[in-house]
Design a protein around this motif. Structure first.
Motif, PDB file in Angstrom:
ATOM      1  N   ARG A   1      -3.880  -2.279  -9.740  1.00 33.92           N
ATOM      2  CA  ARG A   1      -4.953  -3.183 -10.182  1.00 33.92           C
ATOM      3  C   ARG A   1      -4.904  -3.419 -11.692  1.00 33.92           C
ATOM      4  O   ARG A   1      -5.200  -4.505 -12.163  1.00 33.92           O
ATOM      5  CB  ARG A   1      -6.326  -2.625  -9.794  1.00 33.92           C
ATOM      6  CG  ARG A   1      -6.651  -2.730  -8.333  1.00 33.92           C
ATOM      7  CD  ARG A   1      -8.032  -2.117  -8.056  1.00 33.92           C
ATOM      8  NE  ARG A   1      -8.305  -1.929  -6.664  1.00 33.92           N
ATOM      9  CZ  ARG A   1      -8.869  -2.838  -5.875  1.00 33.92           C
ATOM     10  NH1 ARG A   1      -9.197  -4.004  -6.353  1.00 33.92           N
ATOM     11  NH2 ARG A   1      -9.097  -2.576  -4.603  1.00 33.92           N
TER      12      ARG A   1
ATOM     13  N   ALA B   1       0.795  -1.225   0.000  1.00 31.39           N
ATOM     14  CA  ALA B   1       0.000   0.000   0.000  1.00 31.39           C
ATOM     15  C   ALA B   1       0.826   1.274   0.000  1.00 31.39           C
ATOM     16  O   ALA B   1       0.285   2.364  -0.154  1.00 31.39           O
ATOM     17  CB  ALA B   1      -0.942   0.006   1.213  1.00 31.39           C
TER      18      ALA B   1
ATOM     19  N   SER C   1      -2.179  -0.752   7.218  1.00 28.46           N
ATOM     20  CA  SER C   1      -2.554  -1.797   6.255  1.00 28.46           C
ATOM     21  C   SER C   1      -2.891  -3.100   6.961  1.00 28.46           C
ATOM     22  O   SER C   1      -3.830  -3.797   6.576  1.00 28.46           O
ATOM     23  CB  SER C   1      -1.422  -2.042   5.255  1.00 28.46           C
ATOM     24  OG  SER C   1      -1.297  -0.956   4.369  1.00 28.46           O
TER      25      SER C   1
ATOM     26  N   GLU D   1      -7.147   3.193   2.773  1.00 28.23           N
ATOM     27  CA  GLU D   1      -7.234   4.642   2.528  1.00 28.23           C
ATOM     28  C   GLU D   1      -6.229   5.423   3.378  1.00 28.23           C
ATOM     29  O   GLU D   1      -5.851   6.526   3.042  1.00 28.23           O
ATOM     30  CB  GLU D   1      -8.650   5.141   2.837  1.00 28.23           C
ATOM     31  CG  GLU D   1      -9.738   4.483   2.027  1.00 28.23           C
ATOM     32  CD  GLU D   1      -9.941   5.085   0.653  1.00 28.23           C
ATOM     33  OE1 GLU D   1      -9.263   6.080   0.332  1.00 28.23           O
ATOM     34  OE2 GLU D   1     -10.768   4.551  -0.095  1.00 28.23           O
TER      35      GLU D   1
ATOM     36  N   LEU E   1      -3.573  -2.641  -0.697  1.00 35.22           N
ATOM     37  CA  LEU E   1      -3.218  -1.612  -1.674  1.00 35.22           C
ATOM     38  C   LEU E   1      -3.554  -0.248  -1.094  1.00 35.22           C
ATOM     39  O   LEU E   1      -4.430  -0.126  -0.245  1.00 35.22           O
ATOM     40  CB  LEU E   1      -3.998  -1.825  -2.976  1.00 35.22           C
ATOM     41  CG  LEU E   1      -3.812  -3.160  -3.681  1.00 35.22           C
ATOM     42  CD1 LEU E   1      -4.700  -3.240  -4.913  1.00 35.22           C
ATOM     43  CD2 LEU E   1      -2.350  -3.384  -4.048  1.00 35.22           C
ATOM     44  N   GLY E   2      -2.874   0.766  -1.590  1.00 36.27           N
ATOM     45  CA  GLY E   2      -3.143   2.127  -1.126  1.00 36.27           C
ATOM     46  C   GLY E   2      -2.687   3.106  -2.172  1.00 36.27           C
ATOM     47  O   GLY E   2      -3.410   3.421  -3.103  1.00 36.27           O
TER      48      GLY E   2
ATOM     49  N   PRO F   1      -7.669  -8.265  -2.957  1.00 35.26           N
ATOM     50  CA  PRO F   1      -7.148  -6.917  -2.715  1.00 35.26           C
ATOM     51  C   PRO F   1      -8.067  -6.129  -1.780  1.00 35.26           C
ATOM     52  O   PRO F   1      -9.287  -6.208  -1.885  1.00 35.26           O
ATOM     53  CB  PRO F   1      -7.140  -6.274  -4.103  1.00 35.26           C
ATOM     54  CG  PRO F   1      -7.400  -7.366  -5.077  1.00 35.26           C
ATOM     55  CD  PRO F   1      -8.100  -8.457  -4.326  1.00 35.26           C
TER      56      PRO F   1
ATOM     57  N   LEU G   1      -8.355  -2.116   0.031  1.00 37.77           N
ATOM     58  CA  LEU G   1      -7.845  -0.755  -0.100  1.00 37.77           C
ATOM     59  C   LEU G   1      -7.649  -0.136   1.274  1.00 37.77           C
ATOM     60  O   LEU G   1      -8.582  -0.071   2.073  1.00 37.77           O
ATOM     61  CB  LEU G   1      -8.818   0.099  -0.918  1.00 37.77           C
ATOM     62  CG  LEU G   1      -8.380   1.535  -1.173  1.00 37.77           C
ATOM     63  CD1 LEU G   1      -7.076   1.574  -1.964  1.00 37.77           C
ATOM     64  CD2 LEU G   1      -9.480   2.292  -1.905  1.00 37.77           C
TER      65      LEU G   1
ATOM     66  N   ALA H   1      -3.209   2.514  -6.136  1.00 37.55           N
ATOM     67  CA  ALA H   1      -4.030   1.291  -6.136  1.00 37.55           C
ATOM     68  C   ALA H   1      -4.634   0.992  -7.500  1.00 37.55           C
ATOM     69  O   ALA H   1      -4.608  -0.164  -7.950  1.00 37.55           O
ATOM     70  CB  ALA H   1      -5.129   1.392  -5.082  1.00 37.55           C
ATOM     71  N   GLU H   2      -5.163   1.998  -8.167  1.00 35.24           N
ATOM     72  CA  GLU H   2      -5.800   1.745  -9.468  1.00 35.24           C
ATOM     73  C   GLU H   2      -4.782   1.280 -10.495  1.00 35.24           C
ATOM     74  O   GLU H   2      -5.036   0.351 -11.267  1.00 35.24           O
ATOM     75  CB  GLU H   2      -6.554   2.976  -9.957  1.00 35.24           C
ATOM     76  CG  GLU H   2      -7.840   3.226  -9.193  1.00 35.24           C
ATOM     77  CD  GLU H   2      -8.717   1.983  -9.066  1.00 35.24           C
ATOM     78  OE1 GLU H   2      -9.012   1.329 -10.094  1.00 35.24           O
ATOM     79  OE2 GLU H   2      -9.104   1.649  -7.920  1.00 35.24           O
TER      80      GLU H   2
END
Length: 186
Positions: free
Chosen positions: A60, A12, A83, A74, A52-53, A70, A72, A56-57
């Motif tokens: 992915r 992340a 995380s 924030e 993920l952080g 996965p 997220l 993230a997009e």
């Protein structure tokens, strides 16, 4: 009683020292994170959660997340402990194996050794010290959820007791700087 194992891959981070997402750096025909996830998929884990952080997009889109869950985070800017806390709600296992998403040198045998050992907290003991991956029994999940900051898991281990699991070789490098990246790709 059957024990289920969950691997948690911490991916992340915002890669502030590198200036670009280290999860996506090229490594052996894929990315750093792909290499770590391939190891996790090859290990005897019943579930693989990926935190993920930052980016993230993009992660992915570019990383093979097949066979993983996965999640997220924030609050990724608050350190690895955020995380872990975020991911614990998705963990189905009785044992949690903690892996770093920027440490592609981890081998399946290290995960197998951790899972073969017993103890609420287990760490790989390499020739040059204690390192990832780490394993935690379910009784440690409340303490993991309360951690704050980036190195908090090491402070938890320092309180002990920890079962050190012998693993051949040196602690695999993780990528924090461009020098680290050059070292693992040399």
């Amino acid at each position: 009683m059957t024990t289920r194992t969950t691997g948690l891959v911490l991916a992340a981070g915002g890669s502030s020292r590198l200036g670009e997402p280290k999860q996506l750096l090229p490594y052996k025909g894929a990315t750093l994170l792909d290499a770590v996830l391939d190891t996790a998929r090859a290990a005897p884990l019943d579930q693989i959660v990926v935190a993920l952080g930052g980016s993230a997009e993009e992660v992915r889109e570019k990383v093979n997340l097949e066979g993983t869950e996965p999640i997220l985070n924030e609050s990724f800017g608050e350190g690895c402990s955020s995380s872990i806390a975020t991911a614990l709600s998705a963990v189905e296992g009785d044992t949690l194996v903690l892996m770093l998403g920027d440490q592609p040198g981890i081998e399946v045998r290290a995960i197998e050794a951790l899972l073969a050992a017993e103890g609420a907290m287990r760490a790989c003991r390499y020739e040059d010290g204690r390192g990832h991956p780490l394993a935690f029994g379910k009784e440690m999940f409340p303490a993991l959820k309360e951690l704050k900051g980036d190195k908090a898991v090491w402070r938890l281990l320092a309180r002990g007791p920890v079962v050190d699991v012998p693993v051949e070789g040196r602690i695999p490098l993780d990528v924090d700087t461009w020098d680290d990246y050059r070292a693992i790709t040399a």
